[in-house]
Design an enzyme around this catalytic site. Sequence first.
Site, PDB file in Angstrom:
ATOM      1  N   GLY A 128      57.099  55.147  49.189  1.00 45.27           N
ATOM      2  CA  GLY A 128      57.013  54.083  50.181  1.00 45.27           C
ATOM      3  C   GLY A 128      55.747  53.995  50.996  1.00 45.27           C
ATOM      4  O   GLY A 128      55.532  52.987  51.691  1.00 45.27           O
ATOM      5  N   GLU A 155      58.310  60.629  45.925  1.00 43.88           N
ATOM      6  CA  GLU A 155      58.309  59.648  44.831  1.00 43.88           C
ATOM      7  C   GLU A 155      57.317  58.529  45.104  1.00 43.88           C
ATOM      8  O   GLU A 155      57.705  57.351  45.187  1.00 43.88           O
ATOM      9  CB  GLU A 155      59.696  59.012  44.696  1.00 43.88           C
ATOM     10  CG  GLU A 155      60.839  59.960  44.435  1.00 43.88           C
ATOM     11  CD  GLU A 155      62.195  59.261  44.461  1.00 43.88           C
ATOM     12  OE1 GLU A 155      62.303  58.110  44.947  1.00 43.88           O
ATOM     13  OE2 GLU A 155      63.158  59.869  43.986  1.00 43.88           O
ATOM     14  N   PRO A 156      56.048  58.821  45.271  1.00 44.04           N
ATOM     15  CA  PRO A 156      55.109  57.751  45.565  1.00 44.04           C
ATOM     16  C   PRO A 156      54.792  56.911  44.330  1.00 44.04           C
ATOM     17  O   PRO A 156      54.689  57.445  43.230  1.00 44.04           O
ATOM     18  CB  PRO A 156      53.854  58.506  46.026  1.00 44.04           C
ATOM     19  CG  PRO A 156      53.913  59.798  45.284  1.00 44.04           C
ATOM     20  CD  PRO A 156      55.382  60.138  45.144  1.00 44.04           C
ATOM     21  N   ARG A 207      53.183  53.011  44.713  1.00 49.71           N
ATOM     22  CA  ARG A 207      52.075  52.138  45.111  1.00 49.71           C
ATOM     23  C   ARG A 207      50.843  52.919  45.576  1.00 49.71           C
ATOM     24  O   ARG A 207      49.717  52.580  45.223  1.00 49.71           O
ATOM     25  CB  ARG A 207      52.563  51.234  46.249  1.00 49.71           C
ATOM     26  CG  ARG A 207      51.577  50.158  46.634  1.00 49.71           C
ATOM     27  CD  ARG A 207      51.989  49.470  47.946  1.00 49.71           C
ATOM     28  NE  ARG A 207      53.392  49.166  48.032  1.00 49.71           N
ATOM     29  CZ  ARG A 207      53.936  47.989  47.714  1.00 49.71           C
ATOM     30  NH1 ARG A 207      53.185  46.997  47.306  1.00 49.71           N
ATOM     31  NH2 ARG A 207      55.233  47.801  47.811  1.00 49.71           N
ATOM     32  N   ARG A 230      53.060  39.011  42.829  1.00 49.51           N
ATOM     33  CA  ARG A 230      53.203  39.421  44.232  1.00 49.51           C
ATOM     34  C   ARG A 230      52.857  38.321  45.238  1.00 49.51           C
ATOM     35  O   ARG A 230      53.588  38.135  46.215  1.00 49.51           O
ATOM     36  CB  ARG A 230      52.410  40.695  44.528  1.00 49.51           C
ATOM     37  CG  ARG A 230      52.823  41.880  43.645  1.00 49.51           C
ATOM     38  CD  ARG A 230      52.275  43.215  44.133  1.00 49.51           C
ATOM     39  NE  ARG A 230      52.951  43.640  45.330  1.00 49.51           N
ATOM     40  CZ  ARG A 230      52.466  43.551  46.539  1.00 49.51           C
ATOM     41  NH1 ARG A 230      51.250  43.085  46.725  1.00 49.51           N
ATOM     42  NH2 ARG A 230      53.170  43.911  47.580  1.00 49.51           N
ATOM     43  N   CYS A 261      53.060  26.220  35.238  1.00 46.54           N
ATOM     44  CA  CYS A 261      53.690  24.983  35.696  1.00 46.54           C
ATOM     45  C   CYS A 261      54.634  25.234  36.880  1.00 46.54           C
ATOM     46  O   CYS A 261      55.853  25.120  36.746  1.00 46.54           O
ATOM     47  CB  CYS A 261      54.453  24.379  34.525  1.00 46.54           C
ATOM     48  SG  CYS A 261      55.188  22.808  34.907  1.00 46.54           S
ATOM     49  N   GLU A 262      54.075  25.643  38.008  1.00 48.24           N
ATOM     50  CA  GLU A 262      54.846  25.882  39.240  1.00 48.24           C
ATOM     51  C   GLU A 262      53.896  25.686  40.410  1.00 48.24           C
ATOM     52  O   GLU A 262      52.784  26.230  40.386  1.00 48.24           O
ATOM     53  CB  GLU A 262      55.318  27.351  39.344  1.00 48.24           C
ATOM     54  CG  GLU A 262      56.252  27.849  38.301  1.00 48.24           C
ATOM     55  CD  GLU A 262      57.711  27.548  38.583  1.00 48.24           C
ATOM     56  OE1 GLU A 262      58.068  27.256  39.759  1.00 48.24           O
ATOM     57  OE2 GLU A 262      58.486  27.603  37.631  1.00 48.24           O
ATOM     58  N   TYR A 265      52.740  47.333  40.807  1.00 46.51           N
ATOM     59  CA  TYR A 265      53.607  46.150  40.768  1.00 46.51           C
ATOM     60  C   TYR A 265      52.831  44.924  40.281  1.00 46.51           C
ATOM     61  O   TYR A 265      53.063  43.808  40.726  1.00 46.51           O
ATOM     62  CB  TYR A 265      54.276  45.915  42.126  1.00 46.51           C
ATOM     63  CG  TYR A 265      55.011  47.152  42.608  1.00 46.51           C
ATOM     64  CD1 TYR A 265      56.137  47.611  41.934  1.00 46.51           C
ATOM     65  CD2 TYR A 265      54.553  47.898  43.693  1.00 46.51           C
ATOM     66  CE1 TYR A 265      56.787  48.772  42.323  1.00 46.51           C
ATOM     67  CE2 TYR A 265      55.196  49.068  44.091  1.00 46.51           C
ATOM     68  CZ  TYR A 265      56.316  49.492  43.412  1.00 46.51           C
ATOM     69  OH  TYR A 265      56.965  50.635  43.797  1.00 46.51           O
TER      70      TYR A 265
HETATM   71  N1  LLP Z   1      61.603  55.611  45.008  1.00 49.88           N
HETATM   72  C1  LLP Z   1      62.535  54.651  45.013  1.00 49.88           C
HETATM   73  C2  LLP Z   1      63.946  55.028  44.961  1.00 49.88           C
HETATM   74  C3  LLP Z   1      62.144  53.298  45.084  1.00 49.88           C
HETATM   75  O1  LLP Z   1      63.072  52.349  45.123  1.00 49.88           O
HETATM   76  C4  LLP Z   1      60.766  52.961  45.142  1.00 49.88           C
HETATM   77  C5  LLP Z   1      60.318  51.568  45.189  1.00 49.88           C
HETATM   78  C6  LLP Z   1      59.834  54.017  45.090  1.00 49.88           C
HETATM   79  C7  LLP Z   1      60.280  55.328  45.044  1.00 49.88           C
HETATM   80  C8  LLP Z   1      58.344  53.780  45.131  1.00 49.88           C
HETATM   81  O2  LLP Z   1      57.941  53.170  46.299  1.00 49.88           O
HETATM   82  P1  LLP Z   1      56.381  52.973  46.595  1.00 49.88           P
HETATM   83  O3  LLP Z   1      55.785  54.339  46.820  1.00 49.88           O
HETATM   84  O4  LLP Z   1      55.766  52.297  45.417  1.00 49.88           O
HETATM   85  O5  LLP Z   1      56.372  52.133  47.787  1.00 49.88           O
HETATM   86  N2  LLP Z   1      57.712  45.097  43.797  1.00 49.88           N
HETATM   87  C9  LLP Z   1      57.497  45.404  45.192  1.00 49.88           C
HETATM   88  C10 LLP Z   1      57.800  46.848  45.517  1.00 49.88           C
HETATM   89  C11 LLP Z   1      59.189  47.287  45.146  1.00 49.88           C
HETATM   90  C12 LLP Z   1      59.463  48.741  45.465  1.00 49.88           C
HETATM   91  C13 LLP Z   1      60.799  49.173  45.012  1.00 49.88           C
HETATM   92  N3  LLP Z   1      61.119  50.562  45.172  1.00 49.88           N
HETATM   93  C14 LLP Z   1      56.075  45.029  45.582  1.00 49.88           C
HETATM   94  O6  LLP Z   1      55.339  44.519  44.720  1.00 49.88           O
HETATM   95  O7  LLP Z   1      55.674  45.178  46.725  1.00 49.88           O
END
Ligand code: LLP
Length: 414
Positions: A239, A273-274, A276, A312, A343-344, A372
């Site tokens: 996150g 669990e990184p 992004r 996004r 086409c949007e 993403y």
């Molecule tokens: N762990 C779990 C259980 C998750 O649901 C997620 C992301 C992550 C780890 C990784 O999170 P991060 O470190 O990437 O923030 N498509 C959206 C983001 C959806 C994230 C969903 N879960 C976007 O483009 O912003």
Amino acid sequence: MPHFEYRNGELHCESTSLRTIADAVGTPAYVYSRAALVENYRAYDAAVASHPHLIAYAMKANANLGVVATLAREGAGAEVFSGGELFRALKAGVHPKKILFAGPGKTREEMRDALKADILMFNVESAGELALLDRVAQELGTRAPVALRVNPDVDPETHPYIATGLRSAKFGIPIAQALGEYRKAAQLPGIEVVGVHMHIGSQLTKVAPVADALARVVNLVETLRAQGISVRYLDVGGGLGIRYRDEDVPTPVQYAEVVLSAVRPLGVTLILEPGRSVVGNAGILLTRVLYNKETPDKRFVVVDAAMNDLIRPSLYNAYHEIRSVREVRGRPSLTVDVVGPVCESGDFLAKDRALPAVDEGELLAVMSAGAYGFVMASNYNARPRAPEVLVDGSRYSIVRRRESYEDLIAGESL
Ligand code: LLP
């Protein structure tokens, strides 16, 4: 963005000119920097080095085999959200004992595959899922290692579509019910309770909500232990946000300080669990200007990348910086919408953006698109998906080729 800089008047990824890549593979194309990926991963690893840990890269952010294999070679595990991601993780060489399977809707087949692969653990999100996993594990004559994903009910202060730790979200087991579910889980012959999992949301720009959530989860771990339920792993999810524009985001070190101060006294293995923050600023989307178009109301820059390539902006109104690959100073600035061929009316990469005037045929880089980006791409309007290129210094590999028209119809019949 480190590793994406101008050299000799041209935007480069590491020591490779983006124009060279566009000439070789065409546009649109995703381009990733290996050095950035490795640096981002190592920053996490170093930040928590003083404590037993596993960094399980969230594959949903970018599941390309070349990207995942690069991280696996650094020692990364993987957090997978589907059977398909599990398949990719194993193909990319992630050790099964470093794989976590998360998600609120795992199927029986996915559970079987993961049990046969002998993964580290399942992050379970509901009573129904726990019951099914217990049955599937017993059928296979084994026990499924489980952490329940608890929903700590905090506001992560991010976009509502990617906030997951609020009480109203579909994710996790409400923290007030968690103790009861753990007690049940501990009695199930096909289940072995090994940990607790939380993930409160994505693109977090503050650590305070993480600290709030952790305080609640630490409480739960202590209660569980007092009742004889052992907890070896504490998985705090992913996150951490990245800078798309001018956001002030915590560094992995600042994040780790908060996490470790809560987790250290428990003597558990920490799991992060990184997604992004490992890949987001390690990649761009390269696109070419097709037309400059002016109407009485607006100026449009029509490019060859579209919402099917990078959704996004359309889906979250997300901001991605756009830079021209050719560095020309002193160009007039114009306010434009950068739009694709789809086409949007919702097909845009930037709206009302001040950009230096661009020429038709010119190359642009849509920045911070490593996370993403490709993974959310589709074939809408029968558009083949873009290739993915991994740069390493002055060399590059096409880690996924451009789809062909034949790829588009493979599997269909008349
Ligand atoms: N762990 C779990 C259980 C998750 O649901 C997620 C992301 C992550 C780890 C990784 O999170 P991060 O470190 O990437 O923030 N498509 C959206 C983001 C959806 C994230 C969903 N879960 C976007 O483009 O912003």
